[in-house]
Design a protein around this motif. Structure first.
Motif, PDB file in Angstrom:
ATOM      1  N   ARG A  13       0.837  -1.203   0.000  1.00 50.82           N
ATOM      2  CA  ARG A  13       0.000   0.000   0.000  1.00 50.82           C
ATOM      3  C   ARG A  13       0.874   1.255   0.000  1.00 50.82           C
ATOM      4  O   ARG A  13       1.907   1.301   0.652  1.00 50.82           O
ATOM      5  N   THR A  14       0.386   2.263  -0.721  1.00 45.40           N
ATOM      6  CA  THR A  14       1.114   3.521  -0.859  1.00 45.40           C
ATOM      7  C   THR A  14       0.183   4.696  -0.594  1.00 45.40           C
ATOM      8  O   THR A  14      -0.999   4.663  -0.949  1.00 45.40           O
ATOM      9  N   LEU A  15       0.720   5.736   0.021  1.00 39.43           N
ATOM     10  CA  LEU A  15      -0.008   6.983   0.227  1.00 39.43           C
ATOM     11  C   LEU A  15       0.780   8.084  -0.473  1.00 39.43           C
ATOM     12  O   LEU A  15       1.966   8.281  -0.198  1.00 39.43           O
ATOM     13  N   HIS A  16       0.114   8.799  -1.392  1.00 36.40           N
ATOM     14  CA  HIS A  16       0.775   9.874  -2.119  1.00 36.40           C
ATOM     15  C   HIS A  16       0.623  11.170  -1.335  1.00 36.40           C
ATOM     16  O   HIS A  16      -0.491  11.592  -1.022  1.00 36.40           O
ATOM     17  N   VAL A  17       1.752  11.810  -1.038  1.00 35.55           N
ATOM     18  CA  VAL A  17       1.813  12.934  -0.105  1.00 35.55           C
ATOM     19  C   VAL A  17       2.305  14.193  -0.813  1.00 35.55           C
ATOM     20  O   VAL A  17       3.140  14.127  -1.729  1.00 35.55           O
ATOM     21  N   TYR A  18       1.803  15.349  -0.359  1.00 30.94           N
ATOM     22  CA  TYR A  18       2.211  16.661  -0.872  1.00 30.94           C
ATOM     23  C   TYR A  18       2.740  17.499   0.296  1.00 30.94           C
ATOM     24  O   TYR A  18       2.198  17.451   1.405  1.00 30.94           O
ATOM     25  N   ASP A  19       3.768  18.308   0.018  1.00 32.95           N
ATOM     26  CA  ASP A  19       4.388  19.133   1.068  1.00 32.95           C
ATOM     27  C   ASP A  19       4.904  20.414   0.419  1.00 32.95           C
ATOM     28  O   ASP A  19       5.680  20.364  -0.540  1.00 32.95           O
ATOM     29  N   THR A  20       4.486  21.577   0.934  1.00 34.56           N
ATOM     30  CA  THR A  20       4.889  22.834   0.305  1.00 34.56           C
ATOM     31  C   THR A  20       6.164  23.438   0.868  1.00 34.56           C
ATOM     32  O   THR A  20       6.728  24.332   0.249  1.00 34.56           O
ATOM     33  N   ALA A  21       6.619  22.988   2.020  1.00 33.95           N
ATOM     34  CA  ALA A  21       7.778  23.640   2.630  1.00 33.95           C
ATOM     35  C   ALA A  21       8.505  22.691   3.566  1.00 33.95           C
ATOM     36  O   ALA A  21       8.579  22.923   4.767  1.00 33.95           O
ATOM     37  N   ALA A  22       9.061  21.656   2.999  1.00 37.04           N
ATOM     38  CA  ALA A  22       9.695  20.635   3.834  1.00 37.04           C
ATOM     39  C   ALA A  22      10.882  21.176   4.620  1.00 37.04           C
ATOM     40  O   ALA A  22      11.263  20.613   5.639  1.00 37.04           O
TER      41      ALA A  22
END
Length: 280
Positions: A13-22
């Motif tokens: 299983r995979t979860l696709h993640v977004y991050d604007t300011a790591a």
């Protein structure tokens, strides 16, 4: 810039993640919970406000959407587990939550189940629990929206048949919503299409979750909550926001009589200011 990554949940299983300011640890992290059917890309129309306020957006595609593996039987409470995994993987301790439409309800579920991590929550046009006492749940919905959710009440097979024949109904949105689609919230065109490219599976799982027990009680949220709702909303009638406000311990309702399901997002930048102040 929005960075994207795939989080391995194990068992394929995979979860696709977004991050604007790591790389911006000093910013307030806000987890964005997307609506139905959307992918989880953070809300670009709010980027100017979030940059001004020092907010870092983190979000993910709910299972069955975009790059995330489907998970049949997920409920609203499932979001807390996913958000926990994402926050741990990114080294984030505490974070606020914000969501639109069904995503608003997911944000409330997250806040209810993660009280030690969530200091404040915003729900925009969120859905109340199905079967909520004292609420005529379907009253005020467009005919097509009601038919879609009643199909979900009848079970997965009925919902799948409904989606196989369903067509887009522009009447589900108020005129002020169509005007919003022509402006900055044309952004939705970039998150709805990709959500449906792989079929209606994510939408079906979402709607089945909305008409099933949440797995938690929104009244359990102990953090401050701000609810935004438009009086012209034909997708999630404002009676849902009013019910949530009555049953929340720390809930504040801002009702905009002339707004609909989308145009109410014109007030979301002000909600971010509230979120920043209350999260601190």
């Amino acid at each position: 810039m929005v960075k994207e990554l795939d989080l391995d949940l194990g068992a394929g299983r995979t979860l696709h993640v977004y991050d604007t300011a790591a790389d911006a640890a000093d910013r307030l992290t806000v987890f964005w919970h997307h609506g139905t059917p959307n992918i989880g890309t953070p809300p670009a129309p709010l980027f100017p406000a979030s940059d001004r306020l020092g907010i870092r957006w983190v979000s993910y595609d709910r299972p069955g959407y975009g790059g995330s593996t489907p998970a049949r039987g997920r409920n609203l409470a499932s979001t807390a587990g996913y958000v926990n995994r994402v926050a741990d993987a990114l080294g984030i301790g505490r974070f606020a939550v914000m969501g639109h439409s069904g995503g608003g309800s997911h944000a409330l579920a997250c806040a209810a189940l993660l009280p030690d991590r969530v200091p404040a929550a915003v729900s925009v046009a969120g859905i109340a629990p199905y079967g909520a006492e004292g609420l005529d749940w379907f009253a005020g919905m467009s005919a097509s929206g009601e038919a879609s959710l009643r199909a979900a009440v009848a079970g997965r097979a009925a919902k799948e048949r409904h989606e196989a024949a369903a067509e887009y109904d522009p009447e589900m949105f108020a005129p002020v919503d169509h005007a919003a689609f022509e402006g900055e919230w044309s952004w939705f065109g970039g998150v709805v299409g990709p959500a449906l490219e792989g079929g209606p599976g994510g939408l079906i799982d979402d709607d089945l979750a909305y008409v099933s027990p949440w797995g938690c009680d929104p009244a359990e949220v102990t953090a401050p909550v701000l609810l935004l709702h438009g009086g012209q909303d034909r997708v999630v009638p404002s009676s849902h926001g009013e019910w949530l406000a009555r049953h929340g311990r720390w809930a504040e309702l801002r009702l905009y009589p002339e707004d609909g399901h989308i145009s109410v997002l014109h007030s979301a930048a002000q909600a971010l200011e509230w979120l920043r102040a209350n999260a601190e």
